[in-house]
Design an enzyme around this catalytic site. Structure first.
Site, PDB file in Angstrom:
ATOM      1  N   ARG A   5      -0.161  -2.227  -6.837  1.00  0.00           N
ATOM      2  CA  ARG A   5      -0.495  -3.288  -5.872  1.00  0.00           C
ATOM      3  C   ARG A   5      -1.415  -4.320  -6.533  1.00  0.00           C
ATOM      4  O   ARG A   5      -1.227  -5.534  -6.391  1.00  0.00           O
ATOM      5  CB  ARG A   5      -1.157  -2.664  -4.645  1.00  0.00           C
ATOM      6  CG  ARG A   5      -1.611  -3.645  -3.559  1.00  0.00           C
ATOM      7  CD  ARG A   5      -1.998  -2.836  -2.331  1.00  0.00           C
ATOM      8  NE  ARG A   5      -2.855  -3.545  -1.397  1.00  0.00           N
ATOM      9  CZ  ARG A   5      -2.416  -4.332  -0.426  1.00  0.00           C
ATOM     10  NH1 ARG A   5      -1.122  -4.549  -0.275  1.00  0.00           N
ATOM     11  NH2 ARG A   5      -3.265  -4.908   0.411  1.00  0.00           N
ATOM     12  N   LYS A  27      -2.172  -2.335   7.974  1.00  0.00           N
ATOM     13  CA  LYS A  27      -3.344  -1.783   8.647  1.00  0.00           C
ATOM     14  C   LYS A  27      -3.476  -2.359  10.051  1.00  0.00           C
ATOM     15  O   LYS A  27      -3.191  -3.535  10.273  1.00  0.00           O
ATOM     16  CB  LYS A  27      -4.607  -2.089   7.840  1.00  0.00           C
ATOM     17  CG  LYS A  27      -4.746  -1.255   6.573  1.00  0.00           C
ATOM     18  CD  LYS A  27      -6.091  -1.506   5.911  1.00  0.00           C
ATOM     19  CE  LYS A  27      -6.306  -0.599   4.706  1.00  0.00           C
ATOM     20  NZ  LYS A  27      -7.611  -0.825   4.067  1.00  0.00           N
ATOM     21  N   HIS A  34      -4.130  -8.951   3.618  1.00  0.00           N
ATOM     22  CA  HIS A  34      -5.587  -8.958   3.718  1.00  0.00           C
ATOM     23  C   HIS A  34      -6.021  -9.811   4.902  1.00  0.00           C
ATOM     24  O   HIS A  34      -5.546 -10.936   5.069  1.00  0.00           O
ATOM     25  CB  HIS A  34      -6.218  -9.536   2.444  1.00  0.00           C
ATOM     26  CG  HIS A  34      -6.158  -8.608   1.274  1.00  0.00           C
ATOM     27  ND1 HIS A  34      -6.307  -9.035  -0.031  1.00  0.00           N
ATOM     28  CD2 HIS A  34      -5.957  -7.268   1.202  1.00  0.00           C
ATOM     29  CE1 HIS A  34      -6.216  -7.996  -0.838  1.00  0.00           C
ATOM     30  NE2 HIS A  34      -6.001  -6.925  -0.120  1.00  0.00           N
ATOM     31  N   TYR A  87      -9.091 -10.891  -7.217  1.00  0.00           N
ATOM     32  CA  TYR A  87      -8.086 -11.155  -8.247  1.00  0.00           C
ATOM     33  C   TYR A  87      -8.396 -12.407  -9.047  1.00  0.00           C
ATOM     34  O   TYR A  87      -7.905 -12.559 -10.163  1.00  0.00           O
ATOM     35  CB  TYR A  87      -6.700 -11.223  -7.606  1.00  0.00           C
ATOM     36  CG  TYR A  87      -6.340  -9.911  -6.977  1.00  0.00           C
ATOM     37  CD1 TYR A  87      -6.094  -8.783  -7.753  1.00  0.00           C
ATOM     38  CD2 TYR A  87      -6.313  -9.763  -5.593  1.00  0.00           C
ATOM     39  CE1 TYR A  87      -5.817  -7.562  -7.184  1.00  0.00           C
ATOM     40  CE2 TYR A  87      -6.032  -8.547  -5.011  1.00  0.00           C
ATOM     41  CZ  TYR A  87      -5.793  -7.446  -5.809  1.00  0.00           C
ATOM     42  OH  TYR A  87      -5.531  -6.235  -5.242  1.00  0.00           O
ATOM     43  N   HIS A  98      -1.973   2.459  -6.055  1.00  0.00           N
ATOM     44  CA  HIS A  98      -2.688   1.216  -5.752  1.00  0.00           C
ATOM     45  C   HIS A  98      -2.770   0.306  -6.979  1.00  0.00           C
ATOM     46  O   HIS A  98      -2.914  -0.913  -6.837  1.00  0.00           O
ATOM     47  CB  HIS A  98      -4.090   1.531  -5.230  1.00  0.00           C
ATOM     48  CG  HIS A  98      -4.552   0.585  -4.166  1.00  0.00           C
ATOM     49  ND1 HIS A  98      -3.934   0.486  -2.925  1.00  0.00           N
ATOM     50  CD2 HIS A  98      -5.552  -0.325  -4.150  1.00  0.00           C
ATOM     51  CE1 HIS A  98      -4.545  -0.425  -2.209  1.00  0.00           C
ATOM     52  NE2 HIS A  98      -5.526  -0.940  -2.915  1.00  0.00           N
ATOM     53  N   ARG A 133       0.872  -1.172   0.000  1.00  0.00           N
ATOM     54  CA  ARG A 133       0.000   0.000   0.000  1.00  0.00           C
ATOM     55  C   ARG A 133       0.915   1.229   0.000  1.00  0.00           C
ATOM     56  O   ARG A 133       2.049   1.184   0.499  1.00  0.00           O
ATOM     57  CB  ARG A 133      -0.892   0.029   1.241  1.00  0.00           C
ATOM     58  CG  ARG A 133      -1.817  -1.173   1.395  1.00  0.00           C
ATOM     59  CD  ARG A 133      -2.600  -1.066   2.696  1.00  0.00           C
ATOM     60  NE  ARG A 133      -3.545  -2.163   2.857  1.00  0.00           N
ATOM     61  CZ  ARG A 133      -3.278  -3.291   3.533  1.00  0.00           C
ATOM     62  NH1 ARG A 133      -2.085  -3.467   4.097  1.00  0.00           N
ATOM     63  NH2 ARG A 133      -4.188  -4.235   3.631  1.00  0.00           N
TER      64      ARG A 133
END
Length: 312
Positions: free
Chosen positions: A249, A175, A272, A281, A246, A151
């Site tokens: 990514r 995150k 994730h 994806y 992004h 990110r």
């Protein structure tokens, strides 16, 4: 069950819960509180206390947000925050029942993010003028984003102390202050070494010494600087797609999937929490597969030739 608590006090307690127990970053915390403020203001206008809300009122709130022109994706994010808030209220004893249990999120459009091929990433890097001061830095930035799937917030906060060059790994703070180890390619390490040869000549501001990427004044970079830089190089490279940091990514994840990587491995590298987030994806890969079939299957080639003959 606790009753009669002032809404501001409850929201303040919730903020502390997100910060201390959930470990959310400042940016994530602010985003949650901005979304929650929309609900608090709506309920205040309706003269309904946050602990007395019913499903029907939450549905009306969602409808009012939608009427303002908020898209399905943003509305879904807001309602996700509302659900977490009411789970907290039940957990902390403010309410006995969760009014959001039957609250539905809007259906999401079948939108797939833009991705770049490896050839397009090469074009992006070739647009960089390496004779300029920032050239090797920017090339290293693009290569690290594409090589590691970071990110942009993770990239600008990347530290020298998080690089394990001999092992070819980097430690990333993601995150919720969750750390993960991500492999880094020899090509990305090579680009970093070119950048470090210039970085070593810089005058770096106190407190900024451990940041990998710096501006000419010796400060670490911002999200906006990375966005502007990538968009400029895309325009100079003649890439017509609407891209951002992004996009690299997404391109990282898509190229891994097309190369046969396991979805769980991609999930771990992207950081994730849910495999469901990573599964987008698989849709990108399916669309690519469909195009390959349309272009290369003998039946489709025959059909295309027949149509061309008919039009002559």
């Amino acid at each position: 069950m606790e009753t009669g608590k002032d809404s501001k006090d409850i929201v303040s307690r919730y903020r502390r819960y997100l910060k201390l127990e959930k470990g959310y970053s400042v940016n994530t915390l602010d985003a949650y509180m901005r979304d929650l403020d929309k609900l608090v203001r709506y309920l205040a206008a309706e003269q309904v206390h946050v602990t007395e809300v019913k499903l029907e009122q939450l549905e009306h709130f969602a409808a009012s947000i939608s009427d303002l022109g908020i898209g399905p994706r943003s509305l879904a994010r807001i309602l996700s925050g509302v659900r977490q808030f009411y789970r907290f209220l039940v957990l902390d004893g403010y309410m006995e029942d969760d009014p959001t249990e039957l609250l539905e999120s809007p259906k999401q459009p079948n939108h797939l993010p833009e991705v770049l091929s490896t050839a397009e990433v090469d074009l992006l890097e070739q647009a960089i003028d390496l004779s300029k001061w920032e050239g090797h830095r920017n090339r290293a930035i693009i290569e690290v984003l594409f090589s590691c799937g970071l990110r942009v917030s993770e990239l600008i906060n990347l530290k020298l102390s998080n690089l394990y060059v001999d092992e070819q790994f980097i430690r990333v703070m993601g995150k919720g202050s969750k750390e993960r180890l991500v492999p880094i390619s020899p090509r990305a390490l090579e680009e970093l070494n070119y950048w470090f040869s210039m970085r070593n000549e810089m005058s770096i501001k106190p407190g900024e010494e451990d940041y990998v990427f710096l501006n000419r004044r010796g400060h670490h970079l911002t999200r906006t600087m990375i966005l502007i830089m990538i968009k400029r190089y895309a325009a100079e490279a003649g890439i017509k797609k609407t891209i951002s940091p992004h996009t690299l990514r997404h391109s990282f994840a898509t190229s891994l999937l097309e190369g046969g990587a396991d979805l769980r491995a991609i999930q771990a590298m992207l950081g994730h929490e849910s495999i469901g987030t990573t599964e987008i994806y698989t849709h990108i890969d399916t669309s690519t597969l469909r195009q390959e079939i349309l272009e290369h299957h003998p039946r489709n080639i025959q059909y295309k030739l027949e149509r061309e003959e008919e039009s002559e």
